[in-house]
Scaffold this motif. Structure first.
Motif, PDB file in Angstrom:
ATOM      1  N   UNK A 349       0.818  -1.210   0.000  1.00 15.29           N
ATOM      2  CA  UNK A 349       0.000   0.000   0.000  1.00 15.29           C
ATOM      3  C   UNK A 349       0.856   1.266   0.000  1.00 15.29           C
ATOM      4  N   UNK A 350       2.137   1.156   0.374  1.00 16.14           N
ATOM      5  CA  UNK A 350       3.001   2.345   0.404  1.00 16.14           C
ATOM      6  C   UNK A 350       4.191   2.239  -0.537  1.00 16.14           C
ATOM      7  N   UNK A 351       4.376   1.090  -1.163  1.00 13.02           N
ATOM      8  CA  UNK A 351       5.547   0.903  -2.025  1.00 13.02           C
ATOM      9  C   UNK A 351       5.557   1.898  -3.174  1.00 13.02           C
ATOM     10  N   UNK A 352       4.483   1.967  -3.933  1.00  5.13           N
ATOM     11  CA  UNK A 352       4.419   2.907  -5.049  1.00  5.13           C
ATOM     12  C   UNK A 352       4.240   4.341  -4.570  1.00  5.13           C
ATOM     13  N   UNK A 353       3.514   4.534  -3.485  1.00  6.55           N
ATOM     14  CA  UNK A 353       3.334   5.873  -2.936  1.00  6.55           C
ATOM     15  C   UNK A 353       4.682   6.486  -2.572  1.00  6.55           C
ATOM     16  N   UNK A 354       5.558   5.687  -1.995  1.00  5.25           N
ATOM     17  CA  UNK A 354       6.902   6.153  -1.670  1.00  5.25           C
ATOM     18  C   UNK A 354       7.628   6.634  -2.909  1.00  5.25           C
ATOM     19  N   UNK A 355       7.554   5.839  -3.949  1.00  7.27           N
ATOM     20  CA  UNK A 355       8.239   6.212  -5.197  1.00  7.27           C
ATOM     21  C   UNK A 355       7.590   7.440  -5.834  1.00  7.27           C
ATOM     22  N   UNK A 356       6.276   7.543  -5.776  1.00  9.36           N
ATOM     23  CA  UNK A 356       5.606   8.705  -6.357  1.00  9.36           C
ATOM     24  C   UNK A 356       6.039   9.996  -5.671  1.00  9.36           C
ATOM     25  N   UNK A 357       6.215   9.937  -4.363  1.00  9.38           N
ATOM     26  CA  UNK A 357       6.659  11.117  -3.633  1.00  9.38           C
ATOM     27  C   UNK A 357       8.093  11.468  -4.011  1.00  9.38           C
ATOM     28  N   UNK A 358       8.945  10.480  -4.125  1.00  8.30           N
ATOM     29  CA  UNK A 358      10.331  10.731  -4.536  1.00  8.30           C
ATOM     30  C   UNK A 358      10.368  11.364  -5.922  1.00  8.30           C
ATOM     31  N   UNK A 359       9.595  10.824  -6.839  1.00 12.43           N
ATOM     32  CA  UNK A 359       9.553  11.370  -8.206  1.00 12.43           C
ATOM     33  C   UNK A 359       9.057  12.804  -8.205  1.00 12.43           C
ATOM     34  N   UNK A 360       8.043  13.084  -7.387  1.00 11.81           N
ATOM     35  CA  UNK A 360       7.495  14.439  -7.332  1.00 11.81           C
ATOM     36  C   UNK A 360       8.551  15.430  -6.862  1.00 11.81           C
ATOM     37  N   UNK A 361       9.274  15.076  -5.811  1.00 14.83           N
ATOM     38  CA  UNK A 361      10.303  15.990  -5.317  1.00 14.83           C
ATOM     39  C   UNK A 361      11.466  16.107  -6.299  1.00 14.83           C
ATOM     40  N   UNK A 362      11.746  15.044  -7.033  1.00 19.11           N
ATOM     41  CA  UNK A 362      12.792  15.137  -8.052  1.00 19.11           C
ATOM     42  C   UNK A 362      12.383  16.106  -9.158  1.00 19.11           C
ATOM     43  N   UNK A 363      11.100  16.063  -9.564  1.00 20.37           N
ATOM     44  CA  UNK A 363      10.623  17.004 -10.580  1.00 20.37           C
ATOM     45  C   UNK A 363      10.682  18.428 -10.056  1.00 20.37           C
ATOM     46  N   UNK A 364      10.296  18.611  -8.803  1.00 20.03           N
ATOM     47  CA  UNK A 364      10.301  19.962  -8.241  1.00 20.03           C
ATOM     48  C   UNK A 364      11.721  20.529  -8.159  1.00 20.03           C
ATOM     49  N   UNK A 365      12.671  19.683  -7.743  1.00 20.66           N
ATOM     50  CA  UNK A 365      14.045  20.187  -7.632  1.00 20.66           C
ATOM     51  C   UNK A 365      14.611  20.524  -8.998  1.00 20.66           C
ATOM     52  N   UNK A 366      14.237  19.753 -10.004  1.00 21.60           N
ATOM     53  CA  UNK A 366      14.731  20.044 -11.353  1.00 21.60           C
ATOM     54  C   UNK A 366      14.051  21.265 -11.942  1.00 21.60           C
ATOM     55  N   UNK A 367      12.763  21.464 -11.588  1.00 22.07           N
ATOM     56  CA  UNK A 367      12.028  22.588 -12.146  1.00 22.07           C
ATOM     57  C   UNK A 367      12.289  23.882 -11.398  1.00 22.07           C
TER      58      UNK A 367
END
Length: 367
Positions: A349-367
């Motif tokens: 229930x949290x495996x993909x949620x964890x990755x989605x949050x990491x991806x979101x912050x990676x996009x924000x840092x790049x943007x």
């Protein structure tokens, strides 16, 4: 493929993702961000039908869609008239001007048969069958039930449209993975798709193709278009169907199997995937992508794992830190559910949620 990481490690590696899961994780997110910027496309269209006491549940679903999605979203909300003002008051306060738009619609059925459609299964449920005919200017659409929660960007299920072959018009997940507990293969009194039928709670549609297609059927040798086939199907099978419009879709795709794209169970993960033991292998490997809390499990104590995810997203405030305000509190709640079958596999229930949050912050840092 990136490692899936436990929340318990989160504080120690949050600022240094490459130390834990390698540069592949970071660059996978960065690449997707770059691809979205250099391959712009029209906004994603998401439809939902809300009646009765479904306002809060619907809003929570919409919140989950907004949190991680990359491309702009347009919500098509079909609701009873008395809910329109409440939807408007809530949605107008969402802090994502420009990224999210919405349109409210009344519940409408063909006038000559409105009474029959209204009483089919649950109130308003069969409205989804008429979306291709109502939203005539929408090319593609993701329909979801109100009890859906997105644990990864809507963009990712939207991308299945590009995987359709020339004959496919819609995508859904199987009703069951395990035939021994399947409903359709044990009890159905009508044709159904595949081995265990399909579930229509998450339905991706190329509506242009749906409107153009002529469907094979068991009522006439003449193929019928979408608007022509619905009422004859209801008249023939109304005494034999249990799940209303979902049964009609199963009958339709039984006769036109080449028209359906089937996506894996983690895109429509329901209590049946864990209450009898874990039987969605894709979710075990990659986590749950879309959670479907049917049977009212978000609002009772029968499946506390599902309820914990729902409450966490409902209570999350836009703009708060997703790790400390959503992910970590959720994991603590999920750890309290291990006395249940679904709780024993709470990490899915949290495996993909964890990755989605990491991806979101990676996009924000790049943007």
């Amino acid at each position: 493929r990136c490692k899936n990481l436990s929340v318990s490690f989160w504080n120690s590696y949050w600022m240094l993702p490459s130390d834990v899961c390698g540069m592949n994780c970071f660059w996978e997110a960065a690449f997707r961000y770059d691809y979205m910027k250099t391959h712009p496309s029209e906004k994603m269209h998401l439809a939902v039908v809300a009646c009765g006491e479904r306002l809060e549940e619907t809003v929570t679903m919409l919140r989950s869609a907004i949190i991680f999605s990359i491309k702009p979203l347009h919500f098509h909300i079909f609701a009873e008239d008395q809910l329109h003002e409440s939807f408007k008051d809530i949605l107008d306060e969402f802090p994502y001007e420009g990224k999210v738009n919405y349109t409210l619609y009344p519940i409408t059925f063909p006038s000559e048969s409105a009474a029959e459609w209204k009483k089919l299964f649950k109130p308003c449920a069969s409205q989804r069958l008429f979306l291709p005919l109502i939203l005539k200017n929408v090319d593609s659409l993701l329909y979801v039930d109100t009890d859906i929660l997105f644990l990864r960007p809507v963009d990712d299920i939207w991308s299945f449209l590009g995987k359709f072959n020339s004959t496919q018009i819609a995508a859904m997940a199987p009703e069951h993975e395990e035939p021994r507990i399947g409903w359709y293969n044990r009890f159905a009194r009508h044709p159904y798709y595949g081995v265990t039928g399909i579930n229509s709670g998450v339905m991706l549609m190329n509506m242009t193709r749906i409107r153009r297609k002529y469907f094979k059927n068991d009522m006439t040798p003449v193929r019928l278009q979408w608007g022509e086939i619905l009422m004859p199907l209801l008249k023939k099978y109304k005494l034999n169907i249990t799940w209303g419009d979902q049964d009609l879709l199963n009958i339709m795709f039984f006769h036109n199997p080449e028209s359906l794209y089937v996506f894996p169970c983690q895109w429509n993960y329901r209590p049946d995937h864990c209450i009898y033991g874990s039987n969605c292998r894709a979710a075990e490997e990659e986590g749950i992508f879309i959670l479907h809390g049917n049977r009212g499990v978000y609002h009772d104590d029968k499946q506390p794992t599902f309820r914990a995810v729902y409450e966490a997203i409902k209570n999350y405030s836009f703009g708060d830190d997703l790790v400390h305000s959503l992910l970590q509190p959720l994991e603590r709640e999920l750890q309290k559910t291990t006395h249940t079958y679904c709780g024993r596999v709470y990490k899915v229930f949290i495996k993909q949620l964890t990755k989605s949050i990491r991806d979101l912050y990676a996009r924000r840092s790049k943007g």
